[in-house]
Design an enzyme around this catalytic site. Structure first.
Site, PDB file in Angstrom:
ATOM      1  N   LYS A 168       0.865  -1.180   0.000  1.00  0.00           N
ATOM      2  CA  LYS A 168       0.000   0.000   0.000  1.00  0.00           C
ATOM      3  C   LYS A 168       0.906   1.237   0.000  1.00  0.00           C
ATOM      4  O   LYS A 168       1.474   1.615   1.008  1.00  0.00           O
ATOM      5  CB  LYS A 168      -0.916   0.011   1.227  1.00  0.00           C
ATOM      6  CG  LYS A 168      -1.878   1.217   1.252  1.00  0.00           C
ATOM      7  CD  LYS A 168      -1.394   2.236   2.253  1.00  0.00           C
ATOM      8  CE  LYS A 168      -2.274   3.445   2.355  1.00  0.00           C
ATOM      9  NZ  LYS A 168      -1.749   4.654   1.742  1.00  0.00           N
ATOM     10  N   GLU A 243       9.683   2.046  10.807  1.00  0.00           N
ATOM     11  CA  GLU A 243      10.695   3.082  10.584  1.00  0.00           C
ATOM     12  C   GLU A 243       9.948   4.402  10.657  1.00  0.00           C
ATOM     13  O   GLU A 243       9.163   4.740   9.771  1.00  0.00           O
ATOM     14  CB  GLU A 243      11.379   2.885   9.233  1.00  0.00           C
ATOM     15  CG  GLU A 243      12.699   3.624   9.118  1.00  0.00           C
ATOM     16  CD  GLU A 243      12.545   5.008   8.545  1.00  0.00           C
ATOM     17  OE1 GLU A 243      12.566   5.967   9.347  1.00  0.00           O
ATOM     18  OE2 GLU A 243      12.398   5.138   7.330  1.00  0.00           O
ATOM     19  N   CYS A 277      13.412  11.623   6.819  1.00  0.00           N
ATOM     20  CA  CYS A 277      13.322  11.267   8.233  1.00  0.00           C
ATOM     21  C   CYS A 277      14.678  11.356   8.930  1.00  0.00           C
ATOM     22  O   CYS A 277      14.743  11.599  10.138  1.00  0.00           O
ATOM     23  CB  CYS A 277      12.723   9.871   8.392  1.00  0.00           C
ATOM     24  SG  CYS A 277      13.577   8.598   7.451  1.00  0.00           S
ATOM     25  N   GLU A 373       9.427  16.966  14.758  1.00  0.00           N
ATOM     26  CA  GLU A 373       9.835  16.704  13.380  1.00  0.00           C
ATOM     27  C   GLU A 373       9.002  17.592  12.457  1.00  0.00           C
ATOM     28  O   GLU A 373       7.807  17.387  12.292  1.00  0.00           O
ATOM     29  CB  GLU A 373       9.639  15.231  13.022  1.00  0.00           C
ATOM     30  CG  GLU A 373      10.149  14.894  11.636  1.00  0.00           C
ATOM     31  CD  GLU A 373      10.018  13.420  11.292  1.00  0.00           C
ATOM     32  OE1 GLU A 373      10.946  12.872  10.678  1.00  0.00           O
ATOM     33  OE2 GLU A 373       8.989  12.823  11.647  1.00  0.00           O
TER      34      GLU A 373
END
Length: 465
Positions: A168, A243, A277, A373
């Site tokens: 997906k 992750e 990331c 973040e």
């Protein structure tokens, strides 16, 4: 075939006629539509993967290596199209789309074809034969920021291990996944070994995460979504690999080459418009070098030209969507630190989801700017006075994905060992696609890439004789 799904080795019509628009973030124009998949589509894809599992798992690993080798060849012939597609749907400048967004996943696929061609010998412990077997059916849920690399880190490893996969991709950048499905079909992967279902996270992602016939969920994305997936998988004691986010520190010690450290550090923070990331979004600089570093960072960041991803002079493309732009600008507008370049009022192209490269100095290590973040082209610079203080500031984060350290080799290595993070580059060490990749703390569970990534998709069995 973007009007269809790839299930059981065939392009099939989705259960629903609902579609999801795909936008070019540089022009704000709709460039395609893909199916808005349903739980019914997930059921069909998982059933196909389950039916294919025994045959695929039963092949010798070297035979699976042959399929991966053919897949690599079929995907390589599409390299130019892949780069252009990522440039269109994600807004990555063509140089980045070609070298990083296309070249790196091809290298990862090559590495797994090579690993599978040379399987590790069985281990003997006393009277036990220790063997590694595939986990089973894998649900792979991937993000928009590296739309082929994050797919390949999961799919190539899972296929090499003998698992079958239902993918997906992100609904924001699904088009490159169709090129992978086309390549898989051309490479002759057995029916059901690889399946593609497009759709939203709350529908397709949730259906995969909670599906009783999915043995493992491998997810890359936000920590909040990773938490949801963990709960869904825990209900049936399924394996997860996560992750997740990062807020990486780039530590510049007093004996560092400050010019090199800052220039490379700014480039790392701004790579992919900051939508990485592992981005070194916190630059920690010793007091002795601080003023020089701030001035150099501001000048370097201001030199990143924004514009059309297909213009060779463009160094910074748009962020992926209007919502992402609003989110990034929200952090910038709320910041109380000293703005040294960029900011919410800096000029950007009138059309497209652009954010100017932005640098803040004198950032409080505990502030929102240093803790959250942002996932945009925003760099925070923080001073420190000693190596111990630098380590404390760097580790003052709920994340622990990556980082950098600059200084004399032994000193920098000593600091790198103290950072609570899954990867650290010392003095600009290059990214290694064969080394384990993953995080500490809320940056995730498990590892991707290389032999460690392969092991994530394997069960270990002891056979006593």
């Amino acid at each position: 075939m973007t009007s269809h799904l790839y299930i059981g080795g065939k392009w099939v019509a989705p259960a629903s006629t609902d579609t999801i628009p795909v936008e070019n973030p540089a022009t704000e124009e709709e460039i395609a539509r893909v199916p808005s998949g349903t739980a019914t589509d997930v059921d069909r894809a998982v059933a196909a993967a389950r039916a294919a599992f025994d045959g695929w798992a039963g092949l010798p690993m070297v035979s699976r290596a042959g399929f991966l080798d053919r897949l690599h060849g079929c995907l390589s012939t599409r390299a130019e199209k892949i780069a252009r597609t990522i440039g269109l749907e994600m807004g990555a400048p063509l140089k980045i789309a070609s070298r990083v967004q296309t070249g790196l996943p091809l290298a990862v696929l090559r590495s797994y074809a090579d690993l599978a061609a040379r399987p590790a010998p069985a281990e003997t412990v006393g009277n036990s034969l220790v063997v590694h077997e595939p986990v089973g059916v894998v649900g792979a849920i991937t993000p928009w920021n590296y739309p082929l690399q994050q797919v390949m880190a999961k799919v190539a490893a899972a296929l090499a291990a003998g698992c079958t996969v239902v993918l997906k991709p992100s609904e924001l950048t699904p088009l490159v996944a169709y090129l992978l499905a086309e390549a898989a079909d051309e490479a002759g992967l057995p029916a059901g070994v690889f399946n593609l279902v497009t759709g939203t996270g709350p529908v397709v992602g949730a259906a995969l995460a909670g599906h009783p016939d999915v043995d493992m969920v491998s997810f890359t994305g936000s920590t909040a979504t990773g938490r949801f997936i963990s709960h869904a998988a825990a209900d049936r004691i399924a394996r997860v690999s996560l992750e997740l986010g990062g807020k990486s520190a780039n530590v510049i010690l007093s004996d560092a080459d400050v010019t090199k450290a800052v220039k490379i550090g700014v480039g790392n923070a701004l790579l992919n418009s900051g939508q990485t990331c592992t981005a070194w979004t916190r630059m920690l600089v010793h007091h002795d070098l601080y003023d020089e570093a701030v001035a150099l960072a501001a000048k370097t960041a201001a030199g990143y030209s924004l514009g059309d991803p297909f213009d060779e002079s463009t160094r910074l493309g748009p962020v992926v969507s209007a919502a992402q732009r609003a989110r990034v600008l929200g952090f910038v507008e709320r910041a109380t630190a000293r703005l040294v370049t960029g900011g919410p009022d800096a000029p950007v192209p009138a059309v497209g989801h652009f954010v100017a490269p932005t640098v803040f100095a004198d950032v409080d290590p505990s502030s929102e700017l240093a803790q959250e973040e942002i996932f945009g082209p925003v760099l925070s610079i923080i001073p420190f006075g000693s190596d111990d203080e630098a380590v404390d500031i760097a580790n003052n984060s709920r994340y622990g994905l990556a980082g950098g350290v600059w200084g004399s080799d032994e000193r920098a290595l000593a600091v790198a060992r103290r950072l609570r993070t899954g990867a650290v580059d010392v003095n600009g060490g290059a990214f290694n696609p064969l080394a384990p990749f993953g995080g500490y703390k809320q940056s995730g569970i498990g590892r991707e890439l290389g032999s460690h990534g392969l092991a994530e998709f394997q069960q270990v069995k002891a056979i006593q004789r």
